[in-house]
Design a protein around this motif. Structure first.
Motif, mmCIF file in Angstrom:
data_model
loop_
_atom_site.group_PDB
_atom_site.id
_atom_site.type_symbol
_atom_site.label_atom_id
_atom_site.label_comp_id
_atom_site.label_asym_id
_atom_site.label_seq_id
_atom_site.Cartn_x
_atom_site.Cartn_y
_atom_site.Cartn_z
ATOM 1 N N PRO A 1 0.808 -1.215 0.000
ATOM 2 C CA PRO A 1 0.000 0.000 0.000
ATOM 3 C C PRO A 1 0.850 1.278 0.000
ATOM 4 N N TRP A 2 1.980 1.222 0.667
ATOM 5 C CA TRP A 2 2.882 2.373 0.723
ATOM 6 C C TRP A 2 3.417 2.688 -0.676
ATOM 7 N N HIS A 3 3.873 1.667 -1.399
ATOM 8 C CA HIS A 3 4.378 1.875 -2.763
ATOM 9 C C HIS A 3 3.266 2.363 -3.700
ATOM 10 N N LEU A 4 2.075 1.790 -3.558
ATOM 11 C CA LEU A 4 0.946 2.223 -4.378
ATOM 12 C C LEU A 4 0.651 3.700 -4.132
ATOM 13 N N SER A 5 0.669 4.102 -2.889
ATOM 14 C CA SER A 5 0.423 5.500 -2.540
ATOM 15 C C SER A 5 1.492 6.416 -3.141
ATOM 16 N N ILE A 6 2.743 6.006 -3.049
ATOM 17 C CA ILE A 6 3.831 6.801 -3.630
ATOM 18 C C ILE A 6 3.640 6.922 -5.135
ATOM 19 N N GLY A 7 3.332 5.808 -5.800
ATOM 20 C CA GLY A 7 3.128 5.828 -7.244
ATOM 21 C C GLY A 7 1.984 6.737 -7.653
ATOM 22 N N LYS A 8 0.879 6.682 -6.901
ATOM 23 C CA LYS A 8 -0.269 7.545 -7.206
ATOM 24 C C LYS A 8 0.093 9.014 -7.014
ATOM 25 N N ASN B 1 3.774 -0.789 -9.590
ATOM 26 C CA ASN B 1 3.864 -2.251 -9.699
ATOM 27 C C ASN B 1 4.178 -2.898 -8.356
ATOM 28 N N ARG B 2 4.986 -2.234 -7.552
ATOM 29 C CA ARG B 2 5.307 -2.799 -6.234
ATOM 30 C C ARG B 2 4.093 -2.810 -5.310
ATOM 31 N N GLY B 3 3.099 -1.977 -5.640
ATOM 32 C CA GLY B 3 1.892 -1.929 -4.825
ATOM 33 C C GLY B 3 0.667 -2.495 -5.510
ATOM 34 N N LEU C 1 -3.168 0.788 -14.671
ATOM 35 C CA LEU C 1 -1.818 0.257 -14.449
ATOM 36 C C LEU C 1 -1.373 -0.620 -15.623
ATOM 37 N N ILE C 2 -2.294 -1.358 -16.205
ATOM 38 C CA ILE C 2 -1.972 -2.151 -17.401
ATOM 39 C C ILE C 2 -1.508 -1.214 -18.512
ATOM 40 N N SER D 1 10.341 -6.272 -21.446
ATOM 41 C CA SER D 1 9.749 -7.578 -21.168
ATOM 42 C C SER D 1 9.147 -7.606 -19.763
ATOM 43 N N HIS D 2 9.853 -7.040 -18.816
ATOM 44 C CA HIS D 2 9.370 -6.987 -17.432
ATOM 45 C C HIS D 2 8.041 -6.221 -17.352
ATOM 46 N N TYR D 3 7.983 -5.048 -17.981
ATOM 47 C CA TYR D 3 6.762 -4.246 -17.926
ATOM 48 C C TYR D 3 5.603 -4.945 -18.631
ATOM 49 N N LEU D 4 5.880 -5.606 -19.742
ATOM 50 C CA LEU D 4 4.819 -6.341 -20.432
ATOM 51 C C LEU D 4 4.304 -7.499 -19.576
ATOM 52 N N LYS D 5 5.216 -8.198 -18.908
ATOM 53 C CA LYS D 5 4.798 -9.295 -18.027
ATOM 54 C C LYS D 5 3.968 -8.774 -16.857
ATOM 55 N N GLU D 6 4.352 -7.627 -16.310
ATOM 56 C CA GLU D 6 3.573 -7.033 -15.221
ATOM 57 C C GLU D 6 2.171 -6.710 -15.698
ATOM 58 N N GLY D 7 2.067 -6.107 -16.874
ATOM 59 C CA GLY D 7 0.753 -5.782 -17.430
ATOM 60 C C GLY D 7 -0.089 -7.023 -17.681
ATOM 61 N N ILE D 8 0.530 -8.041 -18.234
ATOM 62 C CA ILE D 8 -0.194 -9.297 -18.509
ATOM 63 C C ILE D 8 -0.677 -9.929 -17.220
#
Length: 117
Positions: free
Chosen positions: A36-43, A67-69, A82-83, A103-110
């Protein structure tokens, strides 16, 4: 912390004096609060930029925090956003010949698509 040499100050910014100090401080955050902390920072990062051009400039910093959140995301619209951001980050990584990162970002989105269906 500055006087003790744990944190350095450069203008209005603070940063840890050493990676090990940063790791030790991070380890004090309970694991259940890290996402939740990472999600908040990203937002906060995402909302702090006024233009798409600024977002594009800092897309890797923003997307890495989000992505960490990602497991703390509750709303479908946030997951879809986020996708899309992961796709944008992948495209930027490809244009910079950073194929492993792309590749990492595409895998995260998938992985987020899998969670929505």
């Amino acid at each position: 912390a500055v006087e003790e040499g744990l944190v350095n100050k450069s203008g209005p910014e603070y940063f840890f004096a050493h990676d090990q100090i940063e790791s030790a401080a991070y380890s004090l955050i309970p694991e259940k609060h890290q996402g939740p902390w990472h999600l908040s920072i990203g937002k906060k990062l995402l909302s702090s930029f006024n233009s798409e051009k600024e977002i594009e400039r800092f897309i890797f910093l923003i997307i890495d925090q989000l992505n960490r959140g990602k497991h703390s995301i509750k709303e479908e619209a946030e997951r879809i956003s986020l996708i899309e951001l992961n796709y944008r980050a992948a495209k930027k990584a490809i244009s910079s010949s950073m194929f492993s990162n792309a590749s990492h970002y595409l895998k995260e989105g998938i992985s987020l698509v899998d969670e929505t269906h």
